[in-house]
Design a protein around this motif. Structure first.
Motif, PDB file in Angstrom:
ATOM      1  N   LYS A  48       7.362   0.048  -2.200  1.00 56.92           N
ATOM      2  CA  LYS A  48       6.082   0.019  -1.493  1.00 56.92           C
ATOM      3  C   LYS A  48       5.350  -1.295  -1.745  1.00 56.92           C
ATOM      4  CE  LYS A  48       6.507   4.033   0.334  1.00 56.92           C
ATOM      5  NZ  LYS A  48       6.714   4.183   1.767  1.00 56.92           N
ATOM      6  N   LEU A  49       5.420  -1.807  -2.955  1.00 59.79           N
ATOM      7  CA  LEU A  49       4.776  -3.087  -3.257  1.00 59.79           C
ATOM      8  C   LEU A  49       5.399  -4.224  -2.445  1.00 59.79           C
ATOM      9  CD1 LEU A  49       4.392  -2.610  -7.091  1.00 59.79           C
ATOM     10  CD2 LEU A  49       2.504  -2.913  -5.463  1.00 59.79           C
ATOM     11  N   HIS A  50       6.718  -4.221  -2.322  1.00 59.92           N
ATOM     12  CA  HIS A  50       7.388  -5.239  -1.499  1.00 59.92           C
ATOM     13  C   HIS A  50       6.972  -5.111  -0.035  1.00 59.92           C
ATOM     14  CE1 HIS A  50       9.929  -7.240  -4.399  1.00 59.92           C
ATOM     15  NE2 HIS A  50      10.336  -6.081  -4.871  1.00 59.92           N
ATOM     16  N   ASP A  51       6.877  -3.882   0.459  1.00 57.33           N
ATOM     17  CA  ASP A  51       6.430  -3.667   1.838  1.00 57.33           C
ATOM     18  C   ASP A  51       5.008  -4.189   2.030  1.00 57.33           C
ATOM     19  OD1 ASP A  51       8.840  -2.426   2.375  1.00 57.33           O
ATOM     20  OD2 ASP A  51       8.013  -0.385   2.328  1.00 57.33           O
ATOM     21  N   LEU A  52       4.130  -3.869   1.078  1.00 55.48           N
ATOM     22  CA  LEU A  52       2.738  -4.333   1.182  1.00 55.48           C
ATOM     23  C   LEU A  52       2.647  -5.849   1.137  1.00 55.48           C
ATOM     24  CD1 LEU A  52       0.652  -1.845  -0.975  1.00 55.48           C
ATOM     25  CD2 LEU A  52       0.289  -2.416   1.429  1.00 55.48           C
ATOM     26  N   GLU A  53       3.471  -6.455   0.295  1.00 54.61           N
ATOM     27  CA  GLU A  53       3.431  -7.912   0.179  1.00 54.61           C
ATOM     28  C   GLU A  53       3.822  -8.570   1.505  1.00 54.61           C
ATOM     29  OE1 GLU A  53       4.501 -11.291  -3.073  1.00 54.61           O
ATOM     30  OE2 GLU A  53       6.001  -9.714  -2.779  1.00 54.61           O
ATOM     31  N   SER A  54       4.769  -7.969   2.220  1.00 53.07           N
ATOM     32  CA  SER A  54       5.190  -8.569   3.489  1.00 53.07           C
ATOM     33  C   SER A  54       4.227  -8.258   4.628  1.00 53.07           C
ATOM     34  CB  SER A  54       6.606  -8.114   3.849  1.00 53.07           C
ATOM     35  OG  SER A  54       6.635  -6.745   4.143  1.00 53.07           O
ATOM     36  N   LEU A  60       1.805   3.309   2.261  1.00 53.32           N
ATOM     37  CA  LEU A  60       1.278   2.041   1.775  1.00 53.32           C
ATOM     38  C   LEU A  60      -0.187   2.190   1.381  1.00 53.32           C
ATOM     39  CD1 LEU A  60       2.925  -0.500   4.251  1.00 53.32           C
ATOM     40  CD2 LEU A  60       3.740   0.279   2.019  1.00 53.32           C
ATOM     41  N   GLU A  61      -0.915   3.067   2.080  1.00 54.67           N
ATOM     42  CA  GLU A  61      -2.323   3.289   1.756  1.00 54.67           C
ATOM     43  C   GLU A  61      -2.484   3.919   0.373  1.00 54.67           C
ATOM     44  OE1 GLU A  61      -0.724   6.844   3.821  1.00 54.67           O
ATOM     45  OE2 GLU A  61      -0.736   4.749   4.391  1.00 54.67           O
TER      46      GLU A  61
END
Length: 76
Positions: free
Chosen positions: A48-54, A12-13
């Motif tokens: 990864k974008l979906h993970d970051l959004e959550s 995510l980083e």
């Protein structure tokens, strides 16, 4: 610079760094733009974008029938 392959793992980083490295911090990006910057598939970037959004304050919105943009809100 090494070649990215299937064994490459993106954290995510790595995705956050794509947003933070831009001149215009508030400019939204598409999953394709993030994927191009990382050298990964669009699907990997999208996951990864979906993970970051959550998990963070990353935000997205639909801008077309099948298009979505992502950004980190600028709090003033």
């Amino acid at each position: 610079m090494s070649e990215h392959g299937r064994e490459t793992t993106y954290g995510l980083e790595d995705v956050t760094a794509v947003f933070e490295a831009r001149e215009d911090y508030a400019e939204p990006l598409t999953a394709t733009e993030v994927a191009d910057e990382l050298g990964c598939s669009r699907r990997t970037a999208l996951n990864k974008l979906h993970d970051l959004e959550s998990e963070t304050d990353l935000t997205s919105k639909t801008v077309g029938a099948r298009s979505r943009v992502w950004w980190i809100p600028v709090h003033v």
